[in-house]
Scaffold this motif. Structure first.
Motif, PDB file in Angstrom:
ATOM      1  N   VAL A  80       0.838  -1.202   0.000  1.00 46.06           N
ATOM      2  CA  VAL A  80       0.000   0.000   0.000  1.00 46.06           C
ATOM      3  C   VAL A  80       0.877   1.258   0.000  1.00 46.06           C
ATOM      4  O   VAL A  80       0.627   2.209  -0.757  1.00 46.06           O
ATOM      5  CB  VAL A  80      -0.952  -0.007   1.211  1.00 46.06           C
ATOM      6  CG1 VAL A  80      -1.620   1.355   1.382  1.00 46.06           C
ATOM      7  CG2 VAL A  80      -2.014  -1.091   1.043  1.00 46.06           C
ATOM      8  N   LEU A  81       1.902   1.283   0.830  1.00 48.17           N
ATOM      9  CA  LEU A  81       2.804   2.437   0.863  1.00 48.17           C
ATOM     10  C   LEU A  81       3.492   2.629  -0.484  1.00 48.17           C
ATOM     11  O   LEU A  81       3.632   3.758  -0.973  1.00 48.17           O
ATOM     12  CB  LEU A  81       3.853   2.253   1.962  1.00 48.17           C
ATOM     13  CG  LEU A  81       3.377   2.471   3.400  1.00 48.17           C
ATOM     14  CD1 LEU A  81       4.465   2.072   4.391  1.00 48.17           C
ATOM     15  CD2 LEU A  81       2.977   3.928   3.611  1.00 48.17           C
ATOM     16  N   GLY A  82       3.923   1.506  -1.111  1.00 46.63           N
ATOM     17  CA  GLY A  82       4.555   1.605  -2.426  1.00 46.63           C
ATOM     18  C   GLY A  82       3.618   2.205  -3.458  1.00 46.63           C
ATOM     19  O   GLY A  82       4.022   3.047  -4.269  1.00 46.63           O
ATOM     20  N   GLY A  83       2.346   1.799  -3.417  1.00 43.48           N
ATOM     21  CA  GLY A  83       1.383   2.339  -4.365  1.00 43.48           C
ATOM     22  C   GLY A  83       1.083   3.801  -4.119  1.00 43.48           C
ATOM     23  O   GLY A  83       1.009   4.603  -5.062  1.00 43.48           O
ATOM     24  N   GLY A 123       7.268  -4.770  -5.051  1.00 43.54           N
ATOM     25  CA  GLY A 123       7.541  -6.201  -4.958  1.00 43.54           C
ATOM     26  C   GLY A 123       8.785  -6.486  -4.136  1.00 43.54           C
ATOM     27  O   GLY A 123       8.801  -7.402  -3.307  1.00 43.54           O
ATOM     28  N   LEU A 124       9.843  -5.690  -4.358  1.00 41.09           N
ATOM     29  CA  LEU A 124      11.055  -5.857  -3.554  1.00 41.09           C
ATOM     30  C   LEU A 124      10.778  -5.541  -2.092  1.00 41.09           C
ATOM     31  O   LEU A 124      11.280  -6.208  -1.184  1.00 41.09           O
ATOM     32  CB  LEU A 124      12.166  -4.955  -4.093  1.00 41.09           C
ATOM     33  CG  LEU A 124      12.847  -5.409  -5.387  1.00 41.09           C
ATOM     34  CD1 LEU A 124      13.784  -4.325  -5.914  1.00 41.09           C
ATOM     35  CD2 LEU A 124      13.628  -6.704  -5.143  1.00 41.09           C
ATOM     36  N   GLY A 125       9.984  -4.496  -1.863  1.00 41.56           N
ATOM     37  CA  GLY A 125       9.626  -4.163  -0.492  1.00 41.56           C
ATOM     38  C   GLY A 125       8.853  -5.281   0.175  1.00 41.56           C
ATOM     39  O   GLY A 125       9.064  -5.590   1.354  1.00 41.56           O
ATOM     40  N   LEU A 179       4.629  -6.873 -10.681  1.00 37.91           N
ATOM     41  CA  LEU A 179       4.594  -5.491 -10.203  1.00 37.91           C
ATOM     42  C   LEU A 179       5.746  -4.672 -10.763  1.00 37.91           C
ATOM     43  O   LEU A 179       5.648  -3.457 -10.909  1.00 37.91           O
ATOM     44  CB  LEU A 179       4.649  -5.460  -8.665  1.00 37.91           C
ATOM     45  CG  LEU A 179       3.419  -5.983  -7.925  1.00 37.91           C
ATOM     46  CD1 LEU A 179       3.652  -5.939  -6.429  1.00 37.91           C
ATOM     47  CD2 LEU A 179       2.182  -5.167  -8.287  1.00 37.91           C
ATOM     48  N   GLY A 180       6.857  -5.351 -11.055  1.00 40.00           N
ATOM     49  CA  GLY A 180       8.029  -4.643 -11.563  1.00 40.00           C
ATOM     50  C   GLY A 180       8.126  -4.636 -13.069  1.00 40.00           C
ATOM     51  O   GLY A 180       8.831  -3.803 -13.648  1.00 40.00           O
ATOM     52  N   SER A 181       7.437  -5.556 -13.734  1.00 40.55           N
ATOM     53  CA  SER A 181       7.485  -5.621 -15.198  1.00 40.55           C
ATOM     54  C   SER A 181       6.242  -6.345 -15.687  1.00 40.55           C
ATOM     55  O   SER A 181       5.651  -7.159 -14.964  1.00 40.55           O
ATOM     56  CB  SER A 181       8.742  -6.363 -15.671  1.00 40.55           C
ATOM     57  OG  SER A 181       8.769  -7.676 -15.149  1.00 40.55           O
ATOM     58  N   ALA A 182       5.851  -6.067 -16.911  1.00 34.19           N
ATOM     59  CA  ALA A 182       4.655  -6.689 -17.477  1.00 34.19           C
ATOM     60  C   ALA A 182       4.889  -8.177 -17.706  1.00 34.19           C
ATOM     61  O   ALA A 182       5.953  -8.594 -18.171  1.00 34.19           O
ATOM     62  CB  ALA A 182       4.293  -6.007 -18.792  1.00 34.19           C
ATOM     63  N   VAL A 183       3.902  -8.993 -17.350  1.00 34.29           N
ATOM     64  CA  VAL A 183       4.004 -10.434 -17.559  1.00 34.29           C
ATOM     65  C   VAL A 183       2.748 -10.912 -18.276  1.00 34.29           C
ATOM     66  O   VAL A 183       1.700 -10.270 -18.232  1.00 34.29           O
ATOM     67  CB  VAL A 183       4.170 -11.193 -16.223  1.00 34.29           C
ATOM     68  CG1 VAL A 183       5.482 -10.856 -15.558  1.00 34.29           C
ATOM     69  CG2 VAL A 183       3.011 -10.895 -15.278  1.00 34.29           C
TER      70      VAL A 183
END
Length: 470
Positions: free
Chosen positions: A58-61, A70-72, A430-434
């Motif tokens: 939520v904080l990342g968003g 995702g890393l977080g 979250l970090g790249s399109a899949v």
């Protein structure tokens, strides 16, 4: 020449390896892999991990850094390690895992920024896998295992394109680690004796089994549970608290019943002790235990987390296990590159995850569970990815999957793998399109890793390991 002695080749090790490989394909082995164990006290740890993951995502968003969330979230998995540990020891173990996660993400980001060839990435990741297993084994840290460190490192490799990306990657995982550590330690403010209460309750449960079928096994289990409870009490840091002194008295009485059981089956005392078991399982700061007087007693010596861990790093068995894992991860990754598979580092992680078992039998069980869970999980992942969820919908799904994972992982790793797979792929997204095709790659690469991990384990099996022999 006729007088020279003849030496027959020693095929005992080869036969041992063959027996191990046969064990991995027997129907009984596969049936045991899907057994569901009975466990308790899973809800609180699951909620703790789910809340930590949700906070980070939520904080990342909200901060506009969804690509780093995702890393977080991987850093927040610090909260998944060391469940049921007494809080003073948990603070050290969770902190150690957090520092290791930051270091592995930093190394992975630097490797990605350097742009080295995939062969170098596989080689360095394999060494890192062995080191991660070596460290967590030596410092006796239980939880998701060293595969989380490698998953975080490979995620950082995929994220970082140049040196400017290293700082944000490290910052994201460090923020997640901080949230995870706080999440795992916050209950200490409200139920500081929670782990001690649970350990004593479990000891009483084990003691209550005395006199039933399989008495020898029940006696061993009772002694083990009582010893563990003493260890937790020694580390809870509140031995002068009135409730803590009641727990000491209760545990001392339980131990006395166990020690005298062979000659004096004191069923009346046993029943009186067991009556307190349900009260101790309640999430409360303290309880009044009628009939149990406060008592001071000698506690076992506390282990010293850092010195003892460093000493165990010199263990030959720990080093050999780390070497086996590194070799299996290297072979799995190289095989995937050689045959043109897209995600060789996933194969390395599959080999590593399968080889986290202490014995060969456990390695096979874990390999079967991971492979079968990945197949089912890939179907779920492909369906979720195909729906093209937005960021906030993805966050909700990830948090739910992470919480379910923590609820079922101790009961059945196979069922846990069903939800781990889509969660991992959604975090990657979250970090790249899949696309849904990534789920197929996950299954194939994991299968390669598991098979190679089992083969390497069979080839390097200890002569003392007979757990797989019927």
């Amino acid at each position: 020449m006729h007088g020279l002695p003849r030496y027959a080749p020693d095929n005992s090790r080869l036969d041992h390896c063959r027996t191990a490989l046969k064990h991995s394909v027997t129907p009984a082995t596969w049936r045991r892999a899907f057994e569901v164990r009975t466990v308790d006290a899973t809800i609180a740890p699951a909620i703790r991990v789910g809340v930590a993951t949700a906070l980070v995502l939520v904080l990342g968003g909200l901060l506009g850094h969804g690509n780093l969330a995702g890393l977080g979230a991987l850093g927040a998995l610090t909260s998944a390690f060391g469940r049921y540990e007494p809080y003073p020891r948990l603070a050290r173990k969770a902190g150690f895992v957090g520092i290791a996660l930051i270091a592995y993400v930093a190394a992975g980001a630097l490797l990605g920024a350097a742009g080295w060839a995939v062969w170098w990435q596989i080689a360095l990741t394999s060494v890192a896998a062995g080191v991660a297993a070596w460290l967590l084994t030596a410092f006796r840290i239980v939880g998701p295992g060293p595969v989380i460190l490698i998953f975080a490192a490979t995620a950082a490799v995929g994220y970082a394109r140049d040196l400017a990306d290293v700082g944000p990657a490290v910052g994201a995982v460090a923020g997640g680690v901080a949230v995870g550590w706080l999440a795992v330690m916050t209950p200490y403010l409200f139920v500081p004796l929670g782990p001690a209460r649970l350990a004593v309750a479990r000891a009483l449960t084990a003691v209550s089994e005395l006199g039933r079928a399989g008495e020898d096994g029940a006696l061993v289990s009772a002694r083990r549970a009582v010893d563990h409870a003493w260890d937790v009490m020694a580390h809870n840091g509140r031995s002068r608290d009135a409730h803590s002194r009641q727990l000491l008295a209760l545990l001392a009485d339980a131990e006395a019943v166990v020690e005298r059981w062979a000659s004096d089956r004191d069923s009346a005392t046993l029943r009186a002790l067991v009556e307190h078991e349900s009260e101790l399982r309640k999430v409360k700061r303290r309880s009044h235990l009628p009939g149990i007087e406060c008592r001071d007693g000698d506690l076992p010596a506390r282990d010293r987390f850092l010195p003892d861990g460093i000493r165990r790093l010199r263990s030959r068995d720990a080093a050999l296990n780390a070497a086996r894992i590194a070799v299996a991860a290297l072979l799995a990754g190289c095989f995937c590159v050689a045959v043109g598979l897209e995600h060789p580092l996933w194969a390395s992680m599959g080999a590593m995850a399968a080889m986290q078992g202490v014995t060969f039998s456990q390695t096979v069980q874990r390999g079967i569970q991971r492979l079968s869970g990945n197949v089912a999980g890939a179907v779920l992942a492909a369906a979720l990815i195909a729906t093209a969820l937005g960021y906030w919908q993805t966050v909700v799904v990830i948090v739910v999957l992470q919480t379910v994972t923590e609820l079922v992982v101790i009961k059945s790793y196979a069922f846990a793998s069903v939800v781990i797979t889509p969660m991992a792929l959604l975090l990657t997204g979250l970090g790249s399109a899949v696309t849904p095709d990534i789920a197929v790659s996950r299954v194939i690469d994991t299968a390669v890793g598991v098979v190679i991990g089992v083969i390497v384990s069979a080839a390097a099996i200890s002569r003392k390991d007979h757990h797989h022999v019927a």
